[in-house]
Design an enzyme around this catalytic site. Sequence first.
Site, short mmCIF file in Angstrom:
data_model
loop_
_atom_site.label_atom_id
_atom_site.label_comp_id
_atom_site.label_asym_id
_atom_site.label_seq_id
_atom_site.Cartn_x
_atom_site.Cartn_y
_atom_site.Cartn_z
N SER A 164 0.95 -7.25 -0.98
CA SER A 164 1.54 -8.23 -0.07
C SER A 164 0.69 -9.48 0.10
CB SER A 164 1.85 -7.61 1.29
OG SER A 164 0.68 -7.40 2.05
N THR A 222 1.10 -4.37 4.35
CA THR A 222 0.81 -4.72 5.74
C THR A 222 0.16 -6.09 5.92
OG1 THR A 222 -1.35 -3.59 5.64
CG2 THR A 222 0.55 -2.30 6.40
N ASP A 223 -0.53 -6.60 4.89
CA ASP A 223 -1.34 -7.81 5.08
C ASP A 223 -0.51 -9.03 5.46
OD1 ASP A 223 -3.63 -6.41 4.62
OD2 ASP A 223 -3.93 -7.11 2.57
N THR A 269 0.82 -1.21 0.00
CA THR A 269 0.00 0.00 0.00
C THR A 269 0.85 1.26 0.00
OG1 THR A 269 -1.80 -1.11 1.16
CG2 THR A 269 -1.74 1.29 1.30
#
Length: 339
Positions: A57, A88-89, A15
């Site tokens: 990700s 972040t995932d 992101t």
Amino acid sequence: MSAKKKILLLATGGTIASKKSENGLKPQITPEELLEYIPQVKEFCEVSAIQLLNLDSSNMEPEHWKKIVHAIREYYDAYDGFVIAHGTDTMAYTAAALSYMVQNSTKPIVITGAQKPIDLEITDAKSNLIDSFLYAADEKSQGVQIVFDGKVIAGTRAKKVRSKSYNAFSSIDFPSLAVIQDGNIMRYLPMLPYEDEVRFYEELDENIFLMKLIPGIRPRVLQSIFENYDCIIVESFGVGGIPKSIADEFYRLCRQYPDKLVVMATQVAHEGSDMTVYEVGHDMKKYCRFLESYDMTLESVIAKTMWMLGNFDLHSIDVEDIFYRSINYDVIFGKNRKS
């Protein structure tokens, strides 16, 4: 004045580097462009950048972890620290994996990202990236950590707990190593010097199945799981155990495939497993070659098992010795936990 630290930015997408496309956010911002948004980092470190990957990700896989480790190994002697820009995932999985794949690093390996793209007027990307370079350039930093929302979290202790908010990550059952406020690093735990030299591992065994228990689970898929996977990680209820609805078939397969490794983990985020508590957990000891996650995060259990199976012959080593060996704070209680 001491010389500025040389830090290498490894961009992998996420992101933080995304822009809007016809079908939603997509990584499109180059690492050089990322750095243009945070010119102040040049005041305290020298930065170089490499576009290593360019992924959402959700598409991050163990093969990509190997590529990240290979790059760190290749440039390890040329730089004082590394910052990895990541989505972040799956960030907690990558942080855990790198904790096992790069051990005893006296140079910091910092993973960060953002909940909002860096090109937006309101975003957490700039502060997260600045904090990460600040931490990577600090003399006292070492090892693998996530830096996010002003917190420094050990790579094996992070879990994404919020899908949209800026405080997306928590350190599970372990204190944050430090906080960063107004350009100052306030350390809660000292960085103890490593006794051994840095070591890199680039092998992983991905042939692992995560079996999440649900009420009413039936045994129909168990035969296929045991036939096709080297290790079965059971994400159990509470402190751990096999429910009656699948117990007979599960234990039969444990006896049929004695070389398969079973790891008992838990769906509960905090306080870990303890299979001595209930009868449903006690039977595991009779029938299965199994390990228990205790206070490890699920992300660390998965990454450590891949690393362990990929780098050791489990028939010639003490499996428990490797699995319960504390690496980057991943096991605190382990087998020493009091029931």
